[in-house]
Design an enzyme around this catalytic site. Structure first.
Site, PDB file in Angstrom:
ATOM      1  N   ARG A 152       0.858  -1.189   0.000  1.00 43.93           N
ATOM      2  CA  ARG A 152       0.000   0.000   0.000  1.00 43.93           C
ATOM      3  C   ARG A 152       0.887   1.230   0.000  1.00 43.93           C
ATOM      4  O   ARG A 152       1.771   1.351   0.850  1.00 43.93           O
ATOM      5  CB  ARG A 152      -0.866   0.039   1.262  1.00 43.93           C
ATOM      6  CG  ARG A 152      -1.923  -0.994   1.307  1.00 43.93           C
ATOM      7  CD  ARG A 152      -3.026  -0.640   2.261  1.00 43.93           C
ATOM      8  NE  ARG A 152      -2.605  -0.069   3.540  1.00 43.93           N
ATOM      9  CZ  ARG A 152      -3.463   0.279   4.493  1.00 43.93           C
ATOM     10  NH1 ARG A 152      -4.758   0.123   4.299  1.00 43.93           N
ATOM     11  NH2 ARG A 152      -3.043   0.777   5.627  1.00 43.93           N
ATOM     12  N   ASP A 199       4.942  -6.288   9.237  1.00 41.74           N
ATOM     13  CA  ASP A 199       6.008  -5.905  10.175  1.00 41.74           C
ATOM     14  C   ASP A 199       6.037  -6.846  11.375  1.00 41.74           C
ATOM     15  O   ASP A 199       7.113  -7.199  11.874  1.00 41.74           O
ATOM     16  CB  ASP A 199       5.804  -4.469  10.665  1.00 41.74           C
ATOM     17  CG  ASP A 199       6.232  -3.451   9.615  1.00 41.74           C
ATOM     18  OD1 ASP A 199       6.996  -3.815   8.701  1.00 41.74           O
ATOM     19  OD2 ASP A 199       5.786  -2.289   9.712  1.00 41.74           O
ATOM     20  N   ASP A 248       0.486  -3.565  11.968  1.00 46.48           N
ATOM     21  CA  ASP A 248       0.952  -3.918  10.628  1.00 46.48           C
ATOM     22  C   ASP A 248       1.359  -5.394  10.613  1.00 46.48           C
ATOM     23  O   ASP A 248       2.357  -5.784  11.230  1.00 46.48           O
ATOM     24  CB  ASP A 248       2.138  -3.031  10.247  1.00 46.48           C
ATOM     25  CG  ASP A 248       2.531  -3.210   8.793  1.00 46.48           C
ATOM     26  OD1 ASP A 248       2.534  -2.219   8.052  1.00 46.48           O
ATOM     27  OD2 ASP A 248       2.828  -4.362   8.383  1.00 46.48           O
ATOM     28  N   THR A 265      -1.144   7.468  -0.331  1.00 48.56           N
ATOM     29  CA  THR A 265      -2.476   7.346  -0.948  1.00 48.56           C
ATOM     30  C   THR A 265      -3.250   6.132  -0.422  1.00 48.56           C
ATOM     31  O   THR A 265      -4.459   6.047  -0.620  1.00 48.56           O
ATOM     32  CB  THR A 265      -2.352   7.170  -2.474  1.00 48.56           C
ATOM     33  OG1 THR A 265      -1.683   5.923  -2.727  1.00 48.56           O
ATOM     34  CG2 THR A 265      -1.567   8.302  -3.119  1.00 48.56           C
TER      35      THR A 265
HETATM   36  C1  PRP Z   1      -1.044  -5.044   4.226  1.00 52.79           C
HETATM   37  C2  PRP Z   1      -1.826  -6.342   4.287  1.00 52.79           C
HETATM   38  C3  PRP Z   1      -2.657  -6.284   3.031  1.00 52.79           C
HETATM   39  C4  PRP Z   1      -2.939  -4.818   2.895  1.00 52.79           C
HETATM   40  C5  PRP Z   1      -4.338  -4.565   3.359  1.00 52.79           C
HETATM   41  O1  PRP Z   1       0.021  -5.152   3.381  1.00 52.79           O
HETATM   42  O2  PRP Z   1      -1.016  -7.463   4.372  1.00 52.79           O
HETATM   43  O3  PRP Z   1      -1.992  -6.778   1.892  1.00 52.79           O
HETATM   44  O4  PRP Z   1      -2.022  -4.121   3.753  1.00 52.79           O
HETATM   45  O5  PRP Z   1      -4.688  -3.243   3.140  1.00 52.79           O
HETATM   46  P1  PRP Z   1      -5.802  -2.825   2.094  1.00 52.79           P
HETATM   47  O6  PRP Z   1      -6.942  -3.743   2.276  1.00 52.79           O
HETATM   48  O7  PRP Z   1      -6.106  -1.405   2.495  1.00 52.79           O
HETATM   49  O8  PRP Z   1      -5.200  -2.880   0.720  1.00 52.79           O
HETATM   50  P2  PRP Z   1       1.104  -3.972   3.243  1.00 52.79           P
HETATM   51  O9  PRP Z   1       0.727  -3.031   2.153  1.00 52.79           O
HETATM   52  O10 PRP Z   1       1.357  -3.359   4.594  1.00 52.79           O
HETATM   53  O11 PRP Z   1       2.379  -4.728   2.723  1.00 52.79           O
HETATM   54  P3  PRP Z   1       3.280  -5.822   3.481  1.00 52.79           P
HETATM   55  O12 PRP Z   1       2.449  -7.063   3.661  1.00 52.79           O
HETATM   56  O13 PRP Z   1       4.415  -6.035   2.537  1.00 52.79           O
HETATM   57  O14 PRP Z   1       3.720  -5.240   4.800  1.00 52.79           O
HETATM   58  N1  URA Z   2      -2.401  -3.575   6.779  1.00 47.74           N
HETATM   59  C1  URA Z   2      -2.058  -4.074   7.985  1.00 47.74           C
HETATM   60  O1  URA Z   2      -1.089  -4.827   8.111  1.00 47.74           O
HETATM   61  N2  URA Z   2      -2.794  -3.716   9.039  1.00 47.74           N
HETATM   62  C2  URA Z   2      -3.859  -2.893   8.953  1.00 47.74           C
HETATM   63  O2  URA Z   2      -4.509  -2.616   9.969  1.00 47.74           O
HETATM   64  C3  URA Z   2      -4.179  -2.385   7.679  1.00 47.74           C
HETATM   65  C4  URA Z   2      -3.444  -2.752   6.611  1.00 47.74           C
END
Ligand code: PRP
Ligand code: URA
Length: 209
Positions: free
Chosen positions: A104, A203, A200, A108
């Site tokens: 994400r 993380d 997160d 944005t």
């Molecule tokens: C997180 C999560 C989803 C997304 C959800 O990933 O694992 O993929 O956010 O958010 P959304 O429904 O608003 O799209 P992130 O973008 O943090 O990436 P990561 O898994 O690499 O940390």
């Molecule tokens: N992605 C995450 O990992 N946690 C949230 O709460 C939203 C998006």
């Protein structure tokens, strides 16, 4: 539109409570994501078709059942979806694994795709997309659109926590996709994080940040 399945099994709810706790460390968090993935997979595969076969036990010939029909593929959305792979593969070791990378944009909150590698026979498989978090729904919606564009005809989505906003958006964008959820939380905050959520997921699984 398919009704989402909320998997409120006590074991899932108990493990999810430990995951939500900010004092739970990376090792335990990662183990719990895998365990919940395994339990959710057990439920999500409840309707797999069976066929009768005959085998010989040490005592007699038995008419018994094996899974038949289309084979499965799991597609974790990177990174956090990777945490669920170990658990689901314990349940279905013969499944193939595809990968789709999305993050994400921090400003944005829109999803950005950076990787996609799917099994070549994805069109002949039942696909289960994995991501612990469904927040705005953007990542899941785009990932599933990409997977469908590569030929997948049967897609399910499995997440541990969903926000009502993301659930509604995903249902509207992909009404044919059966969604499995561990818990539906209250809302999104101004940073589009799920409240109360667990922070997160990526993380916390990988110990970054
Ligand atoms: C997180 C999560 C989803 C997304 C959800 O990933 O694992 O993929 O956010 O958010 P959304 O429904 O608003 O799209 P992130 O973008 O943090 O990436 P990561 O898994 O690499 O940390
Ligand atoms: N992605 C995450 O990992 N946690 C949230 O709460 C939203 C998006």
């Amino acid at each position: 539109m398919l009704k989402p399945v909320i998997m409120d099994h006590p074991l899932i709810q108990h493990k999810l409570t430990i995951m939500r706790d900010k004092n739970t460390g990376t090792k335990e968090f990662r183990e719990l994501v895998g365990e919940i993935g395994m339990l959710m997979c057990y439920e999500a595969t409840r309707d797999l078709p069976l066929k009768e076969v005959e085998i010989e036990t040490p005592v007699a010939v038995a008419k018994t059942k094996v899974i038949s029909g289309r084979k499965l593929a799991f597609v974790p959305i990177l990174r956090a979806g990777l945490g669920m792979v170990d658990g689901v593969m314990r349940m279905v070791p013969a499944a193939k694994i595809g990968h789709i990378g999305m993050y994400r944009d921090p400003e944005t909150h829109m999803p950005v795709e950076y990787y996609c590698k799917l099994p070549s026979d994805i069109g002949e498989r039942d696909v289960i997309v994995l991501d612990p978090m469904l927040a705005t729904g953007g990542s899941a919606i785009d990932a599933i659109a990409q997977i469908k564009s590569k030929g997948a005809k049967s897609v399910r989505f499995m997440c541990i926590i969903a926000a009502p906003e993301g659930l509604a958006a995903l249902q509207e964008a992909h009404p044919d996709v059966q969604i499995y959820i561990g818990a539906v939380d209250e809302k999104l905050n101004e940073h589009k994080y799920i409240v109360p959520g667990l922070g997160d997921a990526g993380d916390r699984i990988f110990g970054t940040k």
